[in-house]
Design an enzyme around this catalytic site. Structure first.
Site, PDB file in Angstrom:
ATOM      1  CD  GLU A   1      24.001  25.874 -12.767  1.00 13.99           C
ATOM      2  OE1 GLU A   1      23.247  25.754 -13.744  1.00 13.99           O
ATOM      3  OE2 GLU A   1      25.116  25.298 -12.675  1.00 13.99           O
TER       4      GLU A   1
ATOM      5  CE1 TYR B   1      28.767  19.007 -21.466  1.00  9.50           C
ATOM      6  CE2 TYR B   1      26.647  18.779 -20.377  1.00  9.50           C
ATOM      7  CZ  TYR B   1      27.607  19.573 -20.965  1.00  9.50           C
ATOM      8  OH  TYR B   1      27.419  20.925 -21.065  1.00  9.50           O
ATOM      9  CB  ALA B   2      24.462  11.362 -20.549  1.00  6.95           C
TER      10      ALA B   2
ATOM     11  CD  GLU C   1      25.268  27.089 -18.577  1.00  9.47           C
ATOM     12  OE1 GLU C   1      25.138  25.909 -18.944  1.00  9.47           O
ATOM     13  OE2 GLU C   1      25.384  27.441 -17.381  1.00  9.47           O
TER      14      GLU C   1
END
Lengths: 293, 314
Positions: B25, B165-166, B179
């Site tokens: 990314e 989620y972690a 994002e």
């Protein structure tokens, strides 16, 4: 030209270019839509290990491995997976350059570049592909040996559809690729049955070279494709048009003397070779008429 | 002016900007590398801003991860795991990062971490919120949204008993996910990088203004709260049998109603959404989520209110 009797369609030469992979897998389960009365069509998956891992290649790019050097090399223990695979594909669909080779091979690809639908042919001397109605890109530089998977057959072409990210299937491109193959197979059927395709003139793009990314001394790229060039595949690029933008915002301009036509602008797989885009010239070609013997 | 509806928050002094949590990314990778060479644009008086590449081995190979997803292993079990030879690279790396920027849930942890990501989905510039009660972060998101208007800046809340989620950024007191898409993996688009850069600029401006003593009155923002993941239809061998329908492709954040098409099979059959309320899909056709069995995520639109805040040192 003799009628064609054995045609192959390959998906997954690059294991992360998904339209062709999903199509080939579908055809392997249900080949009905590939059937034509005058010839046989064989679908296959080009690079199974790369497909399984959803990567472009495992050892080396399969689509650069179909040269005499690799195809005729002796087996060795530590050779790249793709070299062994290329020899097997050459056995099954070739041998390249021989009378036993398949008559035609279609090779299905995707690109992250905004190339729409494009046919990639080695040169304008490949008569049959030149008759198929789509933008055409002639990839072979003068004096260069053919190296692609479809060069194993007597004739062939690659279908390049984009933009699509690696590892993603877009329904629109999947349908489009499917429709083009159907159209191409219909064309071969018509040809085999004696249809005369008259001579015509066509504009096509011929590769002249590649434009590399500017890089720092450590080899990292130091600029991005300029926003004005991004997504402008097949559109004219004129001298002094911007082509790159550095991370500090400076523009780098195109320094050539003539207008060129870029393609594969910002293709993910070409970062490895630091190639930002491919340079092409537009030419008018006179294509002779086509009729089976 | 002080009001009893204003919460006094500690000033934010230690900020990190993470790039390369997923090595392919590229916007975050190149921004962080650029800022490591020339950090002028991310400096603000009164705070330390540290750009950092979280998964250098994945960045070098231009791949999402080496052994496992770094952005899923900042849970107590993995952070406390004993280091053995066969421990996944990313778990070892998570412990190193927790040591430098954490420890998570302690007073020594960094105040704020921006974690830079790209997606192949058409999500625009999305801000990811982890905690619906984090007044500081909600106020920051409100500030960024106003600064970028009329350009849209959706806020995605991932707070959920099972689906949260972690993340790498979760070690900070104020974790912020950025994002930006659509961008293919392994590709660097100038327009997408620019969008990400602007979000960071406004985020840092907010921190600076906050630290200087400005009071931010209570605010309400519209956010998209995660509800449920939807997998691709699969056959008994686990193979995907339908793709995202053209009507849903690229329609992240647009309303999806009962009866709207969501999948298209290879035989041309349409599969429609069946649900009793309008949902807002996101992460539609994200490349990395095929293996996580996620074709898209359903969200609902919710209004979230943050209390007024002011720096406690002013």
């Amino acid at each position: 030209m003799w009628p064609l009797s054995c045609v192959a369609v390959c998906g997954g030469t690059h294991g992360n270019e998904m339209s062709g992979i999903y199509l080939a897998k579908h055809w392997l389960r249900d080949p009905m839509e590939l059937q034509r009365s005058s010839f046989a069509v064989t679908p296959f998956l080009g690079n199974p290990r790369a497909i399984e891992k959803c990567v472009r290649y495992v050892g080396q790019d399969l689509n650069r491995t179909f040269t005499t050097e690799f195809l005729s090399s002796t087996e060795a223990e530590d050779e790249p997976y793709e070299v062994v695979l290329a020899r097997e594909i050459n056995q099954t669909y070739g041998p390249k350059g021989s009378a036993q080779a398949f008559d035609f091979m279609f090779d299905l690809h995707n690109t992250t570049a905004s190339m729409g639908t494009c046919l990639i042919v080695d040169s304008e001397e490949s008569l049959l592909p030149m008759h198929i109605p789509c933008p055409i890109y002639l990839y072979k530089l003068p004096g260069e040996e053919t190296y692609s998977i479809n060069s194993v057959a007597k004739a062939g072409l690659a279908l390049e559809l984009g933009p699509q990210p690696q590892q993603v299937v877009r329904a629109d491109l999947f349908s489009q690729m499917r429709d083009i193959i159907a159209c191409a197979l219909d064309f071969i059927e018509l040809f085999n049955k004696g249809t005369v395709f008259p001579a015509f003139e066509i504009e096509a793009y011929k590769i002249t070279g590649r434009m590399d990314y500017p890089c720092y001394p450590d080899g990292e790229i130091s600029a991005m494709v300029h926003p004005k060039l991004q997504d402008k595949d097949f559109l004219p690029l004129n001298p002094r048009d911007p082509i790159f933008q550095t991370f500090s915002g400076e523009e780098i301009l195109y320094e050539g003397n003539t207008t060129i036509y870029p393609a594969f602008i910002n293709e993910a797989a070409y970062y490895e070779k630091k190639v930002a885009f491919v340079k092409m010239e537009k030419h008018m070609f006179s294509i002779p008429g086509l009729q089976r013997d | 002016m002080t009001s009893c509806y204003v919460v006094h928050e500690a000033p934010v002094r230690r900020v990190a900007i993470f790039g390369g949590t997923h090595g392919n990314e590229l916007s975050g990778v190149f921004l962080v590398k650029h800022w490591q060479e020339n950090g002028d644009e991310i400096q603000r008086t009164g705070l330390e801003v540290r750009p950092f590449i979280t998964n250098p081995r994945a960045v070098k190979k231009c791949t999402r991860y080496i052994d496992c997803d770094l952005n899923r292993v900042f849970d107590p079990d993995n952070l406390g795991r004993q280091i053995t030879e066969d421990i996944p690279y990313e778990v070892r790396r998570a412990q190193e990062i927790n040591h430098v920027f954490g420890p998570k849930n302690s007073n020594d942890a960094y105040d704020l971490i921006f974690d830079l990501h790209n997606t192949t989905s058409n999500m625009g510039g999305t801000l990811i919120l982890e905690n619906s009660r984090n007044n500081f972060t909600i106020q920051m998101f409100n500030y960024i949204k106003n600064a970028l208007a009329p350009e849209c800046c959706p806020v995605f809340l991932i707070e959920h008993p099972n689906l949260k989620y972690a993340t790498t950024r979760s070690i900070a007191k104020h974790p912020v996910g950025v994002e930006v898409g659509p961008q293919p993996q392994g590709v660097l688009r100038a327009d997408i990088l620019d969008k990400m850069r602007k979000i960071i600029k406004h985020g840092l401006d907010f921190v600076h203004i906050f630290n200087e003593g400005k009071e931010f009155p209570p605010c309400t923002i519209e956010i998209y709260k995660i509800m449920e993941k939807v997998d691709y239809p699969r056959n008994k061998n686990g193979e995907i049998t339908a793709v995202i329908h053209p009507s849903l492709q690229d329609q992240d954040w647009q309303p999806l109603n009962n009866g709207d098409p969501i999948f298209l099979t290879v035989d041309g059959e349409t599969i429609n959404y069946e649900g009793d309320c309008t949902v807002y899909p996101t992460f539609v056709n994200e490349a990395a989520y095929y293996e996580k069995k996620q074709a898209f995520v359903k969200t609902v639109k919710v209004k979230l209110t943050a209390k007024g805040i002011r720096s406690s040192l002013s």
